[in-house]
Design a protein around this motif. Structure first.
Motif, PDB file in Angstrom:
ATOM      1  N   PRO A 155      -6.674  19.799   9.437  1.00 36.62           N
ATOM      2  CA  PRO A 155      -6.262  19.337   8.098  1.00 36.62           C
ATOM      3  C   PRO A 155      -4.831  19.745   7.755  1.00 36.62           C
ATOM      4  N   PRO A 156      -4.051  18.808   7.226  1.00 38.11           N
ATOM      5  CA  PRO A 156      -2.717  19.153   6.739  1.00 38.11           C
ATOM      6  C   PRO A 156      -2.813  19.841   5.383  1.00 38.11           C
ATOM      7  N   THR A 157      -1.736  20.479   4.964  1.00 36.68           N
ATOM      8  CA  THR A 157      -1.695  21.114   3.656  1.00 36.68           C
ATOM      9  C   THR A 157      -1.223  20.097   2.619  1.00 36.68           C
ATOM     10  N   GLN A 158      -2.110  19.774   1.681  1.00 37.66           N
ATOM     11  CA  GLN A 158      -1.789  18.806   0.639  1.00 37.66           C
ATOM     12  C   GLN A 158      -1.514  19.524  -0.680  1.00 37.66           C
ATOM     13  N   PRO A 159      -0.918  18.820  -1.652  1.00 40.52           N
ATOM     14  CA  PRO A 159      -0.734  19.407  -2.983  1.00 40.52           C
ATOM     15  C   PRO A 159      -2.080  19.824  -3.573  1.00 40.52           C
ATOM     16  N   ASP A 160      -2.063  20.850  -4.446  1.00 44.88           N
ATOM     17  CA  ASP A 160      -3.318  21.302  -5.050  1.00 44.88           C
ATOM     18  C   ASP A 160      -3.800  20.299  -6.094  1.00 44.88           C
ATOM     19  N   SER A 161      -5.021  20.485  -6.585  1.00 43.91           N
ATOM     20  CA  SER A 161      -5.652  19.503  -7.472  1.00 43.91           C
ATOM     21  C   SER A 161      -4.866  19.319  -8.768  1.00 43.91           C
ATOM     22  N   ASP A 162      -4.296  20.391  -9.319  1.00 46.76           N
ATOM     23  CA  ASP A 162      -3.504  20.253 -10.546  1.00 46.76           C
ATOM     24  C   ASP A 162      -2.258  19.412 -10.300  1.00 46.76           C
ATOM     25  N   SER A 163      -1.614  19.643  -9.166  1.00 50.09           N
ATOM     26  CA  SER A 163      -0.424  18.853  -8.827  1.00 50.09           C
ATOM     27  C   SER A 163      -0.781  17.383  -8.617  1.00 50.09           C
ATOM     28  N   MET A 164      -1.920  17.135  -7.963  1.00 49.94           N
ATOM     29  CA  MET A 164      -2.375  15.755  -7.768  1.00 49.94           C
ATOM     30  C   MET A 164      -2.619  15.080  -9.112  1.00 49.94           C
ATOM     31  N   ALA A 165      -3.244  15.789 -10.048  1.00 50.50           N
ATOM     32  CA  ALA A 165      -3.523  15.214 -11.361  1.00 50.50           C
ATOM     33  C   ALA A 165      -2.228  14.903 -12.104  1.00 50.50           C
ATOM     34  N   ASP A 166      -1.242  15.798 -12.025  1.00 52.86           N
ATOM     35  CA  ASP A 166       0.045  15.551 -12.671  1.00 52.86           C
ATOM     36  C   ASP A 166       0.733  14.331 -12.061  1.00 52.86           C
ATOM     37  N   THR A 167       0.654  14.222 -10.738  1.00 56.71           N
ATOM     38  CA  THR A 167       1.255  13.077 -10.048  1.00 56.71           C
ATOM     39  C   THR A 167       0.587  11.777 -10.483  1.00 56.71           C
ATOM     40  N   ASP A 180       0.854  -1.190   0.000  1.00 59.03           N
ATOM     41  CA  ASP A 180       0.000   0.000   0.000  1.00 59.03           C
ATOM     42  C   ASP A 180       0.887   1.237   0.000  1.00 59.03           C
ATOM     43  N   ILE A 181       0.666   2.132  -0.971  1.00 60.06           N
ATOM     44  CA  ILE A 181       1.426   3.371  -1.073  1.00 60.06           C
ATOM     45  C   ILE A 181       0.443   4.521  -1.250  1.00 60.06           C
ATOM     46  N   MET A 182       0.680   5.640  -0.560  1.00 61.90           N
ATOM     47  CA  MET A 182      -0.165   6.827  -0.676  1.00 61.90           C
ATOM     48  C   MET A 182       0.552   7.920  -1.473  1.00 61.90           C
ATOM     49  N   HIS A 183      -0.249   8.784  -2.093  1.00 65.49           N
ATOM     50  CA  HIS A 183       0.286  10.027  -2.641  1.00 65.49           C
ATOM     51  C   HIS A 183      -0.607  11.177  -2.183  1.00 65.49           C
ATOM     52  N   ALA A 184      -0.294  12.399  -2.617  1.00 64.36           N
ATOM     53  CA  ALA A 184      -0.970  13.617  -2.134  1.00 64.36           C
ATOM     54  C   ALA A 184      -0.731  13.795  -0.637  1.00 64.36           C
ATOM     55  N   LEU A 185       0.486  13.463  -0.194  1.00 65.61           N
ATOM     56  CA  LEU A 185       0.834  13.594   1.217  1.00 65.61           C
ATOM     57  C   LEU A 185       1.200  15.041   1.545  1.00 65.61           C
ATOM     58  N   PRO A 186       1.098  15.433   2.808  1.00 63.97           N
ATOM     59  CA  PRO A 186       1.453  16.807   3.186  1.00 63.97           C
ATOM     60  C   PRO A 186       2.887  17.143   2.779  1.00 63.97           C
ATOM     61  N   GLY A 187       3.041  18.195   1.964  1.00 67.00           N
ATOM     62  CA  GLY A 187       4.367  18.635   1.555  1.00 67.00           C
ATOM     63  C   GLY A 187       5.041  17.764   0.509  1.00 67.00           C
ATOM     64  N   GLN A 188       4.323  16.799  -0.067  1.00 66.77           N
ATOM     65  CA  GLN A 188       4.941  15.876  -1.017  1.00 66.77           C
ATOM     66  C   GLN A 188       4.983  16.485  -2.424  1.00 66.77           C
ATOM     67  N   SER A 189       6.148  16.409  -3.055  1.00 69.16           N
ATOM     68  CA  SER A 189       6.297  16.852  -4.434  1.00 69.16           C
ATOM     69  C   SER A 189       6.034  15.691  -5.379  1.00 69.16           C
ATOM     70  N   LEU A 190       5.856  16.005  -6.667  1.00 69.56           N
ATOM     71  CA  LEU A 190       5.692  14.953  -7.673  1.00 69.56           C
ATOM     72  C   LEU A 190       6.904  14.031  -7.670  1.00 69.56           C
ATOM     73  N   GLU A 191       8.093  14.619  -7.579  1.00 63.86           N
ATOM     74  CA  GLU A 191       9.318  13.815  -7.591  1.00 63.86           C
ATOM     75  C   GLU A 191       9.357  12.852  -6.406  1.00 63.86           C
ATOM     76  N   GLN A 192       8.937  13.307  -5.237  1.00 64.20           N
ATOM     77  CA  GLN A 192       8.930  12.433  -4.056  1.00 64.20           C
ATOM     78  C   GLN A 192       7.906  11.313  -4.198  1.00 64.20           C
ATOM     79  N   ALA A 193       6.751  11.627  -4.788  1.00 69.39           N
ATOM     80  CA  ALA A 193       5.740  10.592  -5.013  1.00 69.39           C
ATOM     81  C   ALA A 193       6.278   9.523  -5.959  1.00 69.39           C
TER      82      ALA A 193
END
Length: 383
Positions: free
Chosen positions: A206-218, A161-174
């Motif tokens: 709530p933590p600060t997550q990546p915005d919707s555009d960043s999530m879609a790119d990821t 199990d792996i998550m993305h859209a984590l607080p402070g997570q960049s596309l590169e880190q995902a």
């Protein structure tokens, strides 16, 4: 009328620490009442056998909480008791959820000897800072070690199990998380977005997550990376090597039946009435572990019938999560309702490019999968 396939879900409600994003029925506890819970589970099962009859169980899933906190001997006794009470298919898929930090090599070997043949490890991330933000009790090295120990113990059918859209997570880190997961050579990956659920610590703060555009790119980058590594996407957040999709979850998504035992476990079961009509009933067991243990012979079941358009909607809610959708034959068999009478109601979704259907099956388009919540809202208003 043939009955849908039958699965068994077993809930173990305890964990070392409750994560701030978790809305499952899980409770922190150090000393586990293994023998008392074992006896309660088997008595719970005995009371439900009258509903399922002699139907064989095709898959078993042990979820939580943290099921890997329980001993291998607990599972040996549990499966001896299950096999003594109901038919378990010879090729049954039997999955146990495990968390790094709660296992060691000998325990994995004991799980395998108890008959468990599929392991699902809750890694979530290989980034120590992200793991700390998620409240996990393990670090990246513990996750890597756990995966290696599982494979050494004979678990070729391994999910991470792996998550993305984590607080402070960049596309590169995902992508680094996915690359590390792929390097461990699992048969299956569950890769899903961190969602903030009610009744959780994250919901209140709530933590600060990546915005919707960043999530879609990821997402798009992750889909491409997984495909190149040979993982086929067969459900919104499930990816597998050939022939290694999770049979238990596929049965859920195809609106099959499942029997749930344990504190707070849910069931969905089909029977025939005196006229041969299909009856679908949902049940939920007593939620609090202490209450469940206090009256194991009389756990609350709360039966609720699923009828009419609710039955159709539930079947579509599940089936449309699958990339290949759901066949009309399956819908007919699992709902007892001829799909021909409501298929025309889906024309609007087809015209919007969100769904396709023909005489055999219906499914979401890639755009429909990306906007599944909107598709389901439209269905709820239409059906």
């Amino acid at each position: 009328m043939p009955m849908p396939p039958l699965s068994l879900y077993i809930h173990t409600p305890w964990c070392v620490r409750k994560c701030p994003y978790c809305d499952f029925n899980s409770h922190e506890r150090r000393e586990l009442p293994e023998q008392a819970y074992l006896a309660a589970l088997l008595l719970d099962l005995e009371r439900d056998i009258a509903i399922t009859g002699e139907r064989p169980v095709e898959t078993v899933f042990i979820g939580g909480g943290t099921p890997s906190l329980m001993s291998a001997d607990f599972y040996r006794q549990l499966f001896d008791g299950i096999r003594a009470r109901l038919p378990l298919a010879a090729n049954a898929e039997i999955t146990l959820e495990a968390n790094p930090g709660t296992t060691e090599a000998a325990r994995f070997e004991g799980f395998r000897a108890a008959g468990i043949n599929r392991l699902s490890i809750g890694v979530q991330s290989f980034n120590d800072a992200h793991l700390q933000a998620l409240g996990r009790i393990h670090d990246a090295q513990a996750a890597i070690t756990a995966a290696g120990q599982a494979r050494a113990a004979g678990f070729d059918n391994l999910n991470l199990d792996i998550m993305h859209a984590l607080p402070g997570q960049s596309l590169e880190q995902a992508m680094e998380d996915l690359e590390q997961a792929i390097a461990l050579k699992p048969a299956h990956l569950s890769w899903y977005e961190l969602t903030i659920e009610p009744n959780t610590v994250f919901y209140r703060s709530p933590p600060t997550q990546p915005d919707s555009d960043s999530m879609a790119d990821t997402e798009q980058a992750g889909f491409s990376l997984l495909a190149k590594a040979g993982f086929a996407r067969y459900e919104i957040s499930a990816f597998s090597q050939p022939g290694k999709s999770c049979r238990h979850n596929v049965n859920y998504w195809q609106f099959g039946d499942y029997l749930g035992i344990g504190a707070g476990a849910h069931s969905k079961l089909s029977t025939l009435d005196e006229n041969g009509n299909l009856v679908i009933t949902r049940y939920q067991k007593t939620r609090k572990p202490e209450d469940y243990l206090a009256t194991p012979g009389n756990v609350r079941r709360n039966p609720q019938r699923v009828e009419g358009n609710d039955r159709i909607f539930e079947a579509l809610l599940n089936g449309l999560r699958l990339v290949d959708g759901i066949s009309l034959q399956t819908l007919d068999r699992t709902t007892g309702i001829n799909p021909a009478q409501w298929i025309p109601l889906l024309n609007t979704l087809q015209q919007q490019g969100l769904m396709t259907f023909d005489d055999e099956r219906l499914q979401c388009t890639p755009n429909g999968l990306q906007h599944l919540n909107s598709v389901l809202e439209t269905l709820a208003e239409t059906l």
